[in-house]
Design a protein around this motif. Sequence first.
Motif, PDB file in Angstrom:
ATOM      1  N   SER A 182      -0.871   1.888 -10.411  1.00 55.52           N
ATOM      2  CA  SER A 182      -1.098   1.125  -9.190  1.00 55.52           C
ATOM      3  C   SER A 182      -0.127  -0.045  -9.097  1.00 55.52           C
ATOM      4  O   SER A 182       0.461  -0.302  -8.032  1.00 55.52           O
ATOM      5  CB  SER A 182      -2.543   0.613  -9.151  1.00 55.52           C
ATOM      6  OG  SER A 182      -2.780  -0.144  -7.981  1.00 55.52           O
ATOM      7  N   HIS A 193      -4.521   1.288  -2.420  1.00 58.68           N
ATOM      8  CA  HIS A 193      -3.691   2.411  -1.989  1.00 58.68           C
ATOM      9  C   HIS A 193      -4.528   3.469  -1.263  1.00 58.68           C
ATOM     10  O   HIS A 193      -5.745   3.563  -1.458  1.00 58.68           O
ATOM     11  CB  HIS A 193      -3.002   3.036  -3.209  1.00 58.68           C
ATOM     12  CG  HIS A 193      -2.148   2.065  -3.958  1.00 58.68           C
ATOM     13  ND1 HIS A 193      -0.968   1.570  -3.453  1.00 58.68           N
ATOM     14  CD2 HIS A 193      -2.326   1.476  -5.170  1.00 58.68           C
ATOM     15  CE1 HIS A 193      -0.434   0.732  -4.325  1.00 58.68           C
ATOM     16  NE2 HIS A 193      -1.232   0.648  -5.371  1.00 58.68           N
ATOM     17  N   SER A 210       3.254  -0.412  -6.402  1.00 55.47           N
ATOM     18  CA  SER A 210       3.114  -1.494  -5.431  1.00 55.47           C
ATOM     19  C   SER A 210       4.423  -2.224  -5.186  1.00 55.47           C
ATOM     20  O   SER A 210       4.584  -2.896  -4.167  1.00 55.47           O
ATOM     21  CB  SER A 210       2.045  -2.493  -5.899  1.00 55.47           C
ATOM     22  OG  SER A 210       0.772  -1.887  -5.938  1.00 55.47           O
ATOM     23  N   THR A 232       0.830  -1.199   0.000  1.00 56.08           N
ATOM     24  CA  THR A 232       0.000   0.000   0.000  1.00 56.08           C
ATOM     25  C   THR A 232       0.871   1.258   0.000  1.00 56.08           C
ATOM     26  O   THR A 232       1.820   1.367   0.765  1.00 56.08           O
ATOM     27  CB  THR A 232      -0.918   0.025   1.227  1.00 56.08           C
ATOM     28  OG1 THR A 232      -1.786  -1.107   1.173  1.00 56.08           O
ATOM     29  CG2 THR A 232      -1.753   1.299   1.265  1.00 56.08           C
TER      30      THR A 232
END
Length: 205
Positions: free
Chosen positions: A159, A32, A163, A2
């Motif tokens: 994303s 997130h 990560s 996250t």
Amino acid sequence: MTRKVLVVYATKMGATAGIATAIGDELRNGGHEVEVCEVGGAGPVAKYDAVIIGSAIYLRRWRPEAVDFLRKHVHELRDRQVWLFHSGPIGPDKDQAQAMPRNVARLARKIGATPATTFAGRLEQDTAKGFLAKRIARGNLAEDSRDWVRIAAWANEISAAISGPLQRSSDGFLSADHSDGASCVPQQTLADGTEQQAGNSTTPA
């Protein structure tokens, strides 16, 4: 993993705000912590791992408040992952990439950000502002050209990129470890930042 992500935008008629919101939603779906706000309402950049900055582009210019945000936070942004986007094209040129304005390109190089990704914009009579935009909105170019599937795909690439573990390159910029084959390279960009003519099919989004 996250990450804390800031998505800031500068808009004139609301279209760029809608894109920023959609990006934020996709990032949250990826697990997130995300804050989405106008550039003037952003808190301290230092508390975020990644920052996404978007602006309406009109007549080859970003909104001045977006440029001011980049200029004000150059040093903090150098220590974070940064992505840029701009929106505005409509009509036959809606899928044509728009080069970053020269001042934005210079700041992007200082920050270590990839060139801005171009998203199509929206022009409708209900939200049009300014004489030219209102005039065009009365014609056949009036429509919402935003490609939500492409916007979501771009956000999902970010994303995935954030990560992974962060690494610092030899030039001092942060980047994600893409050893697993994942990447986040914006599509439809002009990497050298060279200006190109933006015709009447680009509106202040």
